[in-house]
Design an enzyme around this catalytic site. Sequence first.
Site, PDB file in Angstrom:
ATOM      1  N   HIS A  14       0.980  -1.300   0.218  1.00 59.12           N
ATOM      2  CA  HIS A  14       0.140  -0.115   0.120  1.00 59.12           C
ATOM      3  C   HIS A  14       0.845   1.268  -0.102  1.00 59.12           C
ATOM      4  CE1 HIS A  14      -3.393   2.663   1.047  1.00 59.12           C
ATOM      5  NE2 HIS A  14      -2.967   2.933   1.889  1.00 59.12           N
ATOM      6  N   GLY A  69      -2.542  -0.163   5.962  1.00 57.37           N
ATOM      7  CA  GLY A  69      -4.030  -0.453   5.696  1.00 57.37           C
ATOM      8  C   GLY A  69      -4.931  -0.892   6.829  1.00 57.37           C
ATOM      9  N   HIS A 136     -23.508   9.116  -5.350  1.00 60.42           N
ATOM     10  CA  HIS A 136     -23.921  10.205  -4.632  1.00 60.42           C
ATOM     11  C   HIS A 136     -24.306  10.069  -3.204  1.00 60.42           C
ATOM     12  CE1 HIS A 136     -28.285   9.091  -5.139  1.00 60.42           C
ATOM     13  NE2 HIS A 136     -27.669   8.514  -6.166  1.00 60.42           N
ATOM     14  N   HIS A 145     -11.741   1.708   4.882  1.00 56.47           N
ATOM     15  CA  HIS A 145     -10.928   1.367   3.552  1.00 56.47           C
ATOM     16  C   HIS A 145     -12.223   0.719   2.721  1.00 56.47           C
ATOM     17  CE1 HIS A 145      -7.541  -1.029   1.807  1.00 56.47           C
ATOM     18  NE2 HIS A 145      -8.264  -0.685   0.826  1.00 56.47           N
ATOM     19  N   ILE A 166     -12.489  -6.137  -1.480  1.00 52.41           N
ATOM     20  CA  ILE A 166     -12.236  -6.133  -2.924  1.00 52.41           C
ATOM     21  C   ILE A 166     -13.602  -6.662  -3.788  1.00 52.41           C
ATOM     22  CG2 ILE A 166     -11.060  -8.212  -3.190  1.00 52.41           C
ATOM     23  CD1 ILE A 166      -9.375  -6.607  -5.295  1.00 52.41           C
TER      24      ILE A 166
HETATM   25  C1  LIG Z   1      -5.080  -3.503  -2.949  1.00 49.25           C
HETATM   26  C2  LIG Z   1      -5.508  -4.727  -2.103  1.00 49.25           C
HETATM   27  O1  LIG Z   1      -5.228  -5.920  -1.744  1.00 49.25           O
HETATM   28  S1  LIG Z   1      -6.737  -4.342  -0.783  1.00 49.25           S
HETATM   29  C3  LIG Z   1      -7.249  -5.975  -0.066  1.00 49.25           C
HETATM   30  C4  LIG Z   1      -8.370  -6.551  -0.709  1.00 49.25           C
HETATM   31  N1  LIG Z   1      -8.645  -7.814   0.122  1.00 49.25           N
HETATM   32  C5  LIG Z   1      -9.642  -8.008   0.461  1.00 49.25           C
HETATM   33  O2  LIG Z   1     -10.847  -7.540   0.043  1.00 49.25           O
HETATM   34  C6  LIG Z   1      -9.972  -9.419   1.243  1.00 49.25           C
HETATM   35  C7  LIG Z   1     -11.133  -9.410   2.154  1.00 49.25           C
HETATM   36  N2  LIG Z   1     -11.158 -10.859   2.906  1.00 49.25           N
HETATM   37  C8  LIG Z   1     -12.032 -11.974   2.650  1.00 49.25           C
HETATM   38  O3  LIG Z   1     -12.925 -11.818   1.924  1.00 49.25           O
HETATM   39  C9  LIG Z   1     -11.860 -12.735   3.851  1.00 49.25           C
HETATM   40  O4  LIG Z   1     -11.991 -13.909   3.133  1.00 49.25           O
HETATM   41  C10 LIG Z   1     -12.574 -12.652   5.074  1.00 49.25           C
HETATM   42  C11 LIG Z   1     -11.849 -11.637   6.026  1.00 49.25           C
HETATM   43  C12 LIG Z   1     -14.080 -12.295   4.540  1.00 49.25           C
HETATM   44  C13 LIG Z   1     -12.592 -14.010   5.935  1.00 49.25           C
HETATM   45  O5  LIG Z   1     -11.345 -14.481   5.918  1.00 49.25           O
HETATM   46  P1  LIG Z   1     -11.338 -15.819   7.148  1.00 49.25           P
HETATM   47  O6  LIG Z   1     -11.919 -15.293   8.477  1.00 49.25           O
HETATM   48  O7  LIG Z   1      -9.671 -15.708   7.152  1.00 49.25           O
HETATM   49  O8  LIG Z   1     -12.208 -16.992   6.545  1.00 49.25           O
HETATM   50  P2  LIG Z   1     -11.474 -18.103   5.683  1.00 49.25           P
HETATM   51  O9  LIG Z   1     -10.389 -17.735   4.451  1.00 49.25           O
HETATM   52  O10 LIG Z   1     -10.767 -19.093   6.835  1.00 49.25           O
HETATM   53  O11 LIG Z   1     -12.864 -18.836   5.019  1.00 49.25           O
HETATM   54  C14 LIG Z   1     -13.894 -19.548   5.867  1.00 49.25           C
HETATM   55  C15 LIG Z   1     -14.826 -19.874   4.961  1.00 49.25           C
HETATM   56  O12 LIG Z   1     -15.527 -18.455   4.468  1.00 49.25           O
HETATM   57  C16 LIG Z   1     -15.643 -18.657   3.015  1.00 49.25           C
HETATM   58  N3  LIG Z   1     -15.259 -17.364   2.614  1.00 49.25           N
HETATM   59  C17 LIG Z   1     -14.134 -16.377   3.183  1.00 49.25           C
HETATM   60  N4  LIG Z   1     -14.271 -15.302   2.490  1.00 49.25           N
HETATM   61  C18 LIG Z   1     -15.629 -15.265   1.593  1.00 49.25           C
HETATM   62  C19 LIG Z   1     -16.111 -14.330   0.929  1.00 49.25           C
HETATM   63  N5  LIG Z   1     -15.498 -13.172   0.652  1.00 49.25           N
HETATM   64  N6  LIG Z   1     -17.205 -14.783   0.184  1.00 49.25           N
HETATM   65  C20 LIG Z   1     -17.758 -15.808   0.321  1.00 49.25           C
HETATM   66  N7  LIG Z   1     -17.311 -16.903   1.077  1.00 49.25           N
HETATM   67  C21 LIG Z   1     -15.967 -16.649   1.951  1.00 49.25           C
HETATM   68  C22 LIG Z   1     -14.391 -19.502   2.763  1.00 49.25           C
HETATM   69  O13 LIG Z   1     -14.450 -20.137   1.338  1.00 49.25           O
HETATM   70  C23 LIG Z   1     -14.323 -20.690   3.929  1.00 49.25           C
HETATM   71  O14 LIG Z   1     -15.574 -21.710   3.294  1.00 49.25           O
HETATM   72  P3  LIG Z   1     -15.272 -22.966   3.896  1.00 49.25           P
HETATM   73  O15 LIG Z   1     -14.989 -23.292   5.092  1.00 49.25           O
HETATM   74  O16 LIG Z   1     -16.324 -23.820   3.168  1.00 49.25           O
HETATM   75  O17 LIG Z   1     -13.986 -23.429   3.121  1.00 49.25           O
END
Ligand SMILES: CC(=O)SCCNC(=O)CCNC(=O)[C@H](O)C(C)(C)COP(=O)(O)OP(=O)(O)OC[C@H]1O[C@@H](n2cnc3c(N)ncnc32)[C@H](O)[C@@H]1OP(=O)(O)O
Length: 210
Positions: A14, A69, A136, A145, A166
Amino acid sequence: MNDKKLAILGASGHGKVVADLAEQLGYVVHFYDDAYPNKTMIEHWPIEGTFDDLLMLDSTQTDVAVAIGHNKTRQQKIALLLDKDFTIPTLIHPSAVVSQYAKLQHGCVVFAGAVVNAFADIGKGVIINSSAVVEHDCSIGDFSHICPNTALAGGVIVGTGCWLGIGSQVKQLVELGDYCLIGAGSTVLKNIPSHVTAFGSPAIVIRHHN
Ligand SMILES: CC(=O)SCCNC(=O)CCNC(=O)[C@H](O)C(C)(C)COP(=O)(O)OP(=O)(O)OC[C@H]1O[C@@H](n2cnc3c(N)ncnc32)[C@H](O)[C@@H]1OP(=O)(O)O
């Protein structure tokens, strides 16, 4: 253009995007990170010291960007810097489209391709990441974020310190509480309370946290 110095706190991925943006705006950038002196370079940029070293700089000569971040950490560091009278500018990428009627407080970054539409109200230290759309009349709480490619329809209210993953999207007029985390790719159709993780389409609350 300006040739003012910008100290960037946070030598991370970042931080690199913030540095690139700041240079496009004419700043001369310098990194600080508590990994110093074990880590002294990030790409071609030297890391010049720790957060404590940064606090010793002359606040009339150097602005600061907090490129951390983690929302609560960014909030804490900005508070400490404001106590020392540092200016924490809002940095807007030249390719972002920000309405003349949007309001942004200090310490925000708006990355490439983002849109912030008319009468959106953006709090302090908010990250509007690449190609995010804030429509809007939205209100984004301090230190939230909005991740890349996330879309908030009109009149959405986001609390303090939220992380919208994301590619997530939020229906018009929906309200998100403070410090909630919306998982990547989710579709939020109903209000979400504070201090929860929610994901899926439609998004549902998965767990509560502090
Ligand atoms: C420029 C940049 O890089 S900015 C950063 C962008 N990054 C992001 O947006 C990441 C956002 N983080 C997520 O979506 C993560 O998955 C979280 C925080 C919601 C959950 O993370 P964790 O608690 O570690 O969950 P974990 O990965 O262990 O998954 C647990 C279960 O939930 C499911 N799951 C996790 N995230 C999601 C999601 N977004 N949508 C649907 N299902 C999900 C997994 O598939 C898993 O299912 P399973 O048990 O059947 O295998």
